[in-house]
Design a protein around this motif. Structure first.
Motif, PDB file in Angstrom:
ATOM      1  N   THR A 229       0.791  -1.298   0.226  1.00 47.50           N
ATOM      2  CA  THR A 229       0.010   0.111  -0.004  1.00 47.50           C
ATOM      3  C   THR A 229       0.965   1.177  -0.016  1.00 47.50           C
ATOM      4  OG1 THR A 229      -1.753  -1.339   1.186  1.00 47.50           O
ATOM      5  CG2 THR A 229      -1.896   1.150   1.299  1.00 47.50           C
TER       6      THR A 229
ATOM      7  N   LEU B  61      -7.823   0.961   7.789  1.00 50.48           N
ATOM      8  CA  LEU B  61      -7.556   1.624   6.359  1.00 50.48           C
ATOM      9  C   LEU B  61      -8.383   3.065   6.650  1.00 50.48           C
ATOM     10  CD1 LEU B  61      -6.634   1.397   3.457  1.00 50.48           C
ATOM     11  CD2 LEU B  61      -8.822   0.351   3.148  1.00 50.48           C
ATOM     12  N   THR B  62      -9.401   3.019   7.366  1.00 52.49           N
ATOM     13  CA  THR B  62      -9.935   4.399   7.293  1.00 52.49           C
ATOM     14  C   THR B  62      -9.292   5.237   8.370  1.00 52.49           C
ATOM     15  OG1 THR B  62     -12.159   3.126   7.233  1.00 52.49           O
ATOM     16  CG2 THR B  62     -12.194   5.435   8.387  1.00 52.49           C
TER      17      THR B  62
ATOM     18  N   LYS C 224      -6.920   3.246  -1.135  1.00 54.04           N
ATOM     19  CA  LYS C 224      -7.758   2.365  -1.119  1.00 54.04           C
ATOM     20  C   LYS C 224      -8.037   1.503  -2.607  1.00 54.04           C
ATOM     21  CE  LYS C 224     -11.134   5.413  -1.401  1.00 54.04           C
ATOM     22  NZ  LYS C 224     -12.272   6.338  -1.460  1.00 54.04           N
TER      23      LYS C 224
ATOM     24  N   ALA D   9     -10.380  -2.748   8.128  1.00 59.04           N
ATOM     25  CA  ALA D   9     -11.294  -1.664   7.662  1.00 59.04           C
ATOM     26  C   ALA D   9     -11.083  -0.536   8.529  1.00 59.04           C
ATOM     27  CB  ALA D   9     -12.824  -1.978   7.495  1.00 59.04           C
TER      28      ALA D   9
ATOM     29  N   THR E  35      -2.832  -5.488  -1.291  1.00 59.14           N
ATOM     30  CA  THR E  35      -2.963  -4.202  -0.536  1.00 59.14           C
ATOM     31  C   THR E  35      -3.978  -4.278   0.683  1.00 59.14           C
ATOM     32  OG1 THR E  35      -4.828  -3.439  -1.922  1.00 59.14           O
ATOM     33  CG2 THR E  35      -2.606  -2.968  -2.659  1.00 59.14           C
TER      34      THR E  35
ATOM     35  N   MET F 138      -8.315  -6.734   3.184  1.00 64.71           N
ATOM     36  CA  MET F 138      -9.711  -6.640   4.269  1.00 64.71           C
ATOM     37  C   MET F 138     -10.759  -7.545   3.388  1.00 64.71           C
ATOM     38  SD  MET F 138     -11.946  -3.082   4.368  1.00 64.71           S
ATOM     39  CE  MET F 138     -12.133  -2.875   2.653  1.00 64.71           C
ATOM     40  N   TYR F 139     -10.924  -7.275   2.215  1.00 64.69           N
ATOM     41  CA  TYR F 139     -11.882  -8.070   1.524  1.00 64.69           C
ATOM     42  C   TYR F 139     -11.863  -9.501   1.451  1.00 64.69           C
ATOM     43  CZ  TYR F 139     -14.197 -10.203  -2.636  1.00 64.69           C
ATOM     44  OH  TYR F 139     -14.995 -11.146  -3.353  1.00 64.69           O
TER      45      TYR F 139
ATOM     46  N   ALA G 212      -6.799  -2.754   1.184  1.00 68.74           N
ATOM     47  CA  ALA G 212      -8.133  -2.849   0.797  1.00 68.74           C
ATOM     48  C   ALA G 212      -8.409  -4.450   0.308  1.00 68.74           C
ATOM     49  CB  ALA G 212      -8.457  -2.015  -0.245  1.00 68.74           C
TER      50      ALA G 212
ATOM     51  N   THR H  37      -6.374   6.511   6.119  1.00 71.23           N
ATOM     52  CA  THR H  37      -6.678   7.341   4.896  1.00 71.23           C
ATOM     53  C   THR H  37      -7.358   8.719   5.406  1.00 71.23           C
ATOM     54  OG1 THR H  37      -7.456   5.495   3.502  1.00 71.23           O
ATOM     55  CG2 THR H  37      -8.518   7.597   3.104  1.00 71.23           C
TER      56      THR H  37
ATOM     57  N   PHE I 181      -8.001  -1.420  -4.919  1.00 75.83           N
ATOM     58  CA  PHE I 181      -8.531  -2.747  -4.770  1.00 75.83           C
ATOM     59  C   PHE I 181      -8.795  -3.327  -6.490  1.00 75.83           C
ATOM     60  CE2 PHE I 181     -12.262  -5.794  -5.001  1.00 75.83           C
ATOM     61  CZ  PHE I 181     -12.035  -6.428  -4.285  1.00 75.83           C
TER      62      PHE I 181
END
Length: 299
Positions: free
Chosen positions: A79, A277-278, A233, A274, A252, A257-258, A254, A281, A235
């Protein structure tokens, strides 16, 4: 006078409530679609939950698991590579295209071919570039035909080369819209400072560095800010080209996380990712904007 003031106060009070009534639906949608899901995700990050039954509180275990997982550490590294690469390539190429085409007859049409890839989805970009970069793909065949060294290179299989190539694919997609934004900024620059600088003998690089670039600073803040958030972000292109592979070498945050949430059904660790990442960001965006606003105030 008192009646007039009372009437104005009532009108002002009425305008305030009208403004609140107009803003109310947007505020409610923001709360329902953004803030409540984040609160729910933050709570899930402290639980063990596989999508069935009731979440079980485990405290900070998911965060400990997250930071002790080598795959997550690799995704954090990737990332960061995306952040650096996205800020260097698409922004620089967009600025270069805008500057070289600015002032030319038909400059808008010259920028149009670079803008077309932006209309293509990230998954489609991934499919196109996978066709080009896969082993035995279009790039390998072209290199062999032209007898240029590099044929047989594992473009999408070796790390960090695969991440670099995906950043190039993202730059191909995003440079055009950056060129459009910078072109708008160049058109909005007043002519007087440029003419005065030319009379003083400034030309070429000197004119751009000392006059044009500083006047583009407000728009550059917007372009860099959007690129920064987008890179954090990332993806779709990664999913379309490597799905984070081989193994987890090109994941990455994102994508991790998925996978943790919807592939491994580990909603706790996925929610922790999540939240991370939030936070990253938002923090990066706030720090960058504060720095730019501080520079603007000092200038």
């Amino acid at each position: 006078m008192s009646r007039t003031k009372e009437t104005n106060d009532r009108r002002g009070f009425g305008y305030q409530w009208q403004a609140r009534a107009f803003a109310g639906p947007a505020i409610v949608l923001t709360i329902v679609l953004l803030y409540l899901p984040f609160v729910w995700t933050a709570w899930l990050s402290f639980t063990e939950f596989n999508g069935f039954g009731s979440p079980e509180w485990v405290g900070l275990d998911n965060y400990v698991t997250m930071f002790s997982d080598p795959g997550i550490l690799v995704s954090i590294r990737n990332t960061l590579l995306w952040v650096v690469g996205t800020l260097v390539l698409p922004v620089t190429l967009g600025l270069l295209i805008a500057v070289l085409s600015h002032g030319l007859r038909g400059g808008v049409w010259l920028r149009l071919p670079f803008l077309i890839p932006y209309a293509v989805s990230g998954i489609a970009v991934g499919v196109i570039w996978t066709f080009i970069l896969q082993t035995g793909g279009a790039l390998d065949e072209a290199l062999r035909f032209l007898h240029i060294p590099g044929a047989g290179t594992r473009w999408l299989l070796d790390t960090p080369l695969n991440t670099v190539m995906m950043i190039i694919a993202a730059a191909w997609q995003g440079s055009g819209v950056n060129a459009l934004l910078f072109g708008i900024g160049l058109q909005s620059i007043p002519k007087e400072p440029l003419e005065a600088a030319r009379l003083d003998g400034a030309t070429g690089w000197s004119l751009f560095r000392h006059i044009t670039w500083p006047l583009l600073a407000p728009l550059t803040t917007v372009v860099v800010g959007l690129s920064l958030v987008g890179s954090l972000k990332t993806f779709d292109i990664v999913w379309g080209m490597t799905k984070g592979g081989p193994g987890r070498d090109s994941e990455t945050l994102a994508l991790s996380m998925y996978k943790q949430t919807f592939v491994a059904s580990d909603y706790g660790v996925g929610s922790a990712l999540a939240v991370l990442l939030t936070v990253v960001t938002v923090a990066a965006s706030v720090l960058y904007l504060r720095q730019q606003l501080r520079r603007g105030a000092e200038a």
